[in-house]
Design an enzyme around this catalytic site. Structure first.
Site, mmCIF file in Angstrom:
data_model
loop_
_atom_site.group_PDB
_atom_site.id
_atom_site.type_symbol
_atom_site.label_atom_id
_atom_site.label_comp_id
_atom_site.label_asym_id
_atom_site.label_seq_id
_atom_site.Cartn_x
_atom_site.Cartn_y
_atom_site.Cartn_z
ATOM 1 N N LYS A 1 0.857 -1.427 0.057
ATOM 2 C CA LYS A 1 -0.081 -0.036 0.036
ATOM 3 C C LYS A 1 0.741 1.282 0.058
ATOM 4 C CE LYS A 1 -1.014 1.836 3.849
ATOM 5 N NZ LYS A 1 -1.481 2.210 5.177
ATOM 6 N N THR A 2 1.726 1.473 1.004
ATOM 7 C CA THR A 2 2.425 2.679 1.216
ATOM 8 C C THR A 2 3.583 2.812 -0.249
ATOM 9 O OG1 THR A 2 2.680 2.202 3.419
ATOM 10 C CG2 THR A 2 4.245 3.718 2.556
ATOM 11 N N ASP B 1 -4.661 8.355 3.639
ATOM 12 C CA ASP B 1 -4.216 6.863 4.212
ATOM 13 C C ASP B 1 -5.383 6.562 5.135
ATOM 14 O OD1 ASP B 1 -2.708 4.777 3.902
ATOM 15 O OD2 ASP B 1 -1.184 5.502 5.512
ATOM 16 N N GLU B 2 -5.311 5.257 5.230
ATOM 17 C CA GLU B 2 -6.035 4.271 6.295
ATOM 18 C C GLU B 2 -7.473 4.849 6.221
ATOM 19 O OE1 GLU B 2 -4.832 1.745 7.497
ATOM 20 O OE2 GLU B 2 -2.535 1.883 7.530
ATOM 21 N N GLN C 1 -9.728 -4.676 7.228
ATOM 22 C CA GLN C 1 -8.873 -4.174 8.649
ATOM 23 C C GLN C 1 -9.504 -3.123 9.493
ATOM 24 O OE1 GLN C 1 -4.553 -4.749 8.011
ATOM 25 N NE2 GLN C 1 -4.985 -4.842 6.102
ATOM 26 N N ARG D 1 -0.662 -10.796 10.190
ATOM 27 C CA ARG D 1 0.524 -10.299 10.961
ATOM 28 C C ARG D 1 1.649 -11.190 10.651
ATOM 29 N NH1 ARG D 1 -0.519 -5.962 9.616
ATOM 30 N NH2 ARG D 1 -2.238 -7.187 8.945
#
Length: 679
Positions: free
Chosen positions: A33-34, A212-213, A243, A586
């Protein structure tokens, strides 16, 4: 010109090249994503978009800083004009410094922090916990509820008091030209909402917006973004509905689910290639999350190999669980695994106590991420202070901690007088009260003097108890510690921690029938004071704290019904399932999921079923198998968390949902399908 898109996969490149119009980048866990959004930012600048017309909003300064560095490294040159990358609140601050005068207030305002806020509220003497008042006022502001509306809509006396304090608080802030953290979002929205021309001007200044997010945005942030898009529709949001795990603090998952409804002609690009986890780990994550009804369909594909099977630890109780997990971690470390690559996750913070005990026994260094170690939590330190005073009433350190907690009209001035006088007479405060009662009656306020003597009397009575088995119940009944913490923010977590400690105490007293209180206190002191001098530590944390992190070897403990998922009034089962999805994703190489047959719960030992999430992830067939939501039909067997298992006798439609008529053992109920699961 260097091709900055060459390192992206086709979906990432598509997202980076889409500049105009509304764009949702639905970025699955570990999908880069980043990398995608920083490349998109660099691509926009390299293709002639004026940098200062780009606004990128994040949730942390760290995220904004990382994006800035990565984007500029791609461009490879300095810029005369820079894009604005900031948190929502930093953007609000910049805005208010220019436009606060639109509210008839001076632009030279001062921002107060949480402690300042509590000090101001304390002066209003609501006789309610200050943290509770501060928390409710924050909710009012984030829901754009003005003081008068809060007062008129308050139905309960306590909320009337809070709303009245809110009105006084707002007047105080205005009179002293102060703003708090919530004002940094609420006030810009009010200004833009009251001035459409200004909204157009700001929107034309920031013609390209990235967020973002996005799944973590609340209603106020969404409304603010709408104002920023007054004159254009160039908004790119990045996030993952699977998420979205912060509903309890205001995040609204509908913001991302309804993006294409809120912003016309929106394009959706799904990033589904996962660069983090093995195929078997992703298979479990995909299987689990498909049981959620309210989500955007996507399936993660691993770029890694198949990997090891996910291991399931089934233990008798929390002690066996702690032993097995700690032994496996010890084996990993002994075989050369870096402790920093290992983590333990749990849904409820109270579960950390037993796992910490196991790690200490194996001498495994650990760090608590995003939280305190069990024995360092305020509510636990309070109870330990009470027990230490019962054991040794001359313990001035412990006395000072709890002398007015819960509140008993013994203020700071009184405490300072007591400790000063005790110092002069070279004795403990307890001895001072016992031997100099007549002196103190004239020296202290009457109410404080009476409360102090009552407090000391209660400690004396508890010290007379011969057996420690029922002592913890007597302490709770006498001092009402749980009742005090139940009124504070995060009360469920704090009360759960207290129950965990009470259970630990009872367990100790049952296993050591002749033990003394001193032996119990010495035992937990050895647990809580162990020095961790090794820089290499495994990580222990809640699943919420683990979001955004990744580990080679991951252990998820406490995967039982009632613990994970949490069940009860107000529980959002779909958000619980999203937490499960976050936990699984994770893990990079190895995942171990642990459940027990019984553990201490609310101070008592409870028998437990392993979590439905284990079967939903395709990892077990030994529990009730719940099928993903689909069309229901007459004769289907379903389960409801209150009414149990029943059979569908009729099916109707209510908008997108099904209305099911269900026979629960002779009792007929009409229930919306989202509140049941097929068996």
């Amino acid at each position: 010109m260097k091709n900055i898109l060459e390192t992206l996969n086709p979906e990432q490149a598509d997202a980076a090249k889409t500049i105009d119009g509304p764009l949702l980048i639905l970025a699955g866990a570990g999908s880069g994503k980043t990398k995608t959004i920083t490349t998109r930012l660099a691509y926009m600048i390299e293709n002639g978009i004026f940098p200062s017309s780009i606004l990128t909003l994040t949730f942390t300064n760290k995220a904004a800083s990382e994006m800035r560095q990565r984007a500029f490294s791609l461009i490879g040159e300095s810029l005369d004009h820079l894009p604005l990358l900031s948190t929502f609140h930093k953007f609000g601050l910049i805005f208010l410094k220019h436009y606060m005068n639109r509210l008839g207030r001076d632009n030279s305002f001062v921002i107060i922090d949480t402690d300042d806020k509590k000090k101001i509220l304390k002066a209003f003497e609501t006789n309610l916990p200050i943290s509770l008042v501060a928390n409710e006022i924050s909710k009012y502001k984030n829901n754009l509820i003005e003081p008068e509306e809060a007062i008129s809509s308050a139905l309960m006396p306590n909320y009337k008091l809070i709303a009245t304090a809110y009105k006084k608080y707002e007047l105080y802030l205005k009179d002293n030209n102060l703003v708090d953290f919530d004002d940094l979002l609420a006030l810009p929205y009010k200004i833009l909402d009251n001035d459409n021309e200004l909204a157009k001007t700001i929107s034309q200044r920031y013609r390209y917006i990235m967020v973002d997010e996005y799944q973590d945005t609340n209603d106020l942030q969404f409304k603010l973004l709408q104002k920023l898009c007054t004159s254009h529709n160039n908004i790119c949001v990045v996030g993952d509905d699977d998420q979205s795990i912060y509903g309890w603090r205001g995040a609204n998952i509908k913001n991302i689910l309804d993006f294409d409804k809120n912003f016309k002609d929106a394009k959706v690009v799904k990033l589904t290639k996962n660069y983090r986890s093995t195929s078997k780990i992703l298979k479990a994550a995909n299987s689990l999350i498909q049981f959620n009804r309210n989500r955007m369909d996507k399936k993660l594909d691993s770029t890694k190999d198949e990997g090891k099977n996910i291991e399931i630890f089934g233990s008798g109780d929390e002690k066996e669980e702690s032993y097995r997990v700690s032994r496996k971690i010890k084996s990993l470390i002994d075989s050369g695994t870096n402790p920093n690559d290992i983590a333990i996750l749990y849904r409820i913070n109270a579960l950390s106590r037993s796992i910490e005990e196991g790690l200490n026994k194996e001498a495994i260094p650990y760090k608590m991420v995003g939280g305190l170690k069990f024995y360092e939590r305020a509510e636990i330190k309070d109870i330990i202070s009470y027990l230490r005073l019962i054991q040794n009433p001359n313990d001035d350190f412990s006395l000072k901690r709890v002398i007015n907690r819960p509140k008993r009209s013994i203020g700071k001035a009184t405490v300072d007088k007591l400790y000063s006088l005790a110092f002069q007479k070279n004795c403990s405060v307890y001895k001072l009260i016992k031997d100099e009662n007549k002196l103190l009656e004239d020296y202290l306020p009457k109410k404080a003097f009476k409360s102090l003597n009552d407090f000391i009397k209660k400690l004396k009575n508890l010290a007379k108890k011969e057996s420690i088995f029922e002592l913890i119940d007597d302490v709770e009944e006498t001092f009402k510690i749980k009742e005090y913490y139940s009124l504070l923010p995060d009360s469920l977590e704090k009360v759960a921690n207290i129950d965990e400690f009470y259970g630990l105490f009872r367990d100790f007293s049952m296993q050591h029938a002749d033990a003394t209180l001193e032996e119990f206190l010495n035992d937990i002191t050895l647990q809580s004071d162990q020095d961790q001098i090794d820089d290499k530590n495994i990580s222990v944390m809640s699943i919420h704290a683990a979001k955004g992190l990744e580990f080679e070897h991951l252990f998820v403990i406490g995967v039982e019904e009632g613990f994970f998922p949490l069940l009860g009034d107000g529980t959002d089962l779909e958000e619980e399932r999203r937490l499960g999805y976050v936990a699984i994703t994770r893990a990079k190489k190895e995942l171990t999921i642990s459940h027990v047959e019984s553990r201490f719960y609310k101070g008592r030992r409870a028998h437990l079923l392993k979590s439905r999430f284990i079967s939903e992830a395709g990892l077990s067939s030994g529990v009730l198998k719940l099928k993903s939501n689909s069309n229901y039909k007459k004769g289907d067997l379903v389960k409801h968390k209150i009414f149990g298992i029943g059979r569908v006798v009729n099916v109707g439609r209510v908008k997108k949902d099904y209305k099911l008529t269900i026979n629960f053992g002779g009792t007929i109920k009409d229930i919306i399908s989202t509140f049941v699961a097929r068996v």
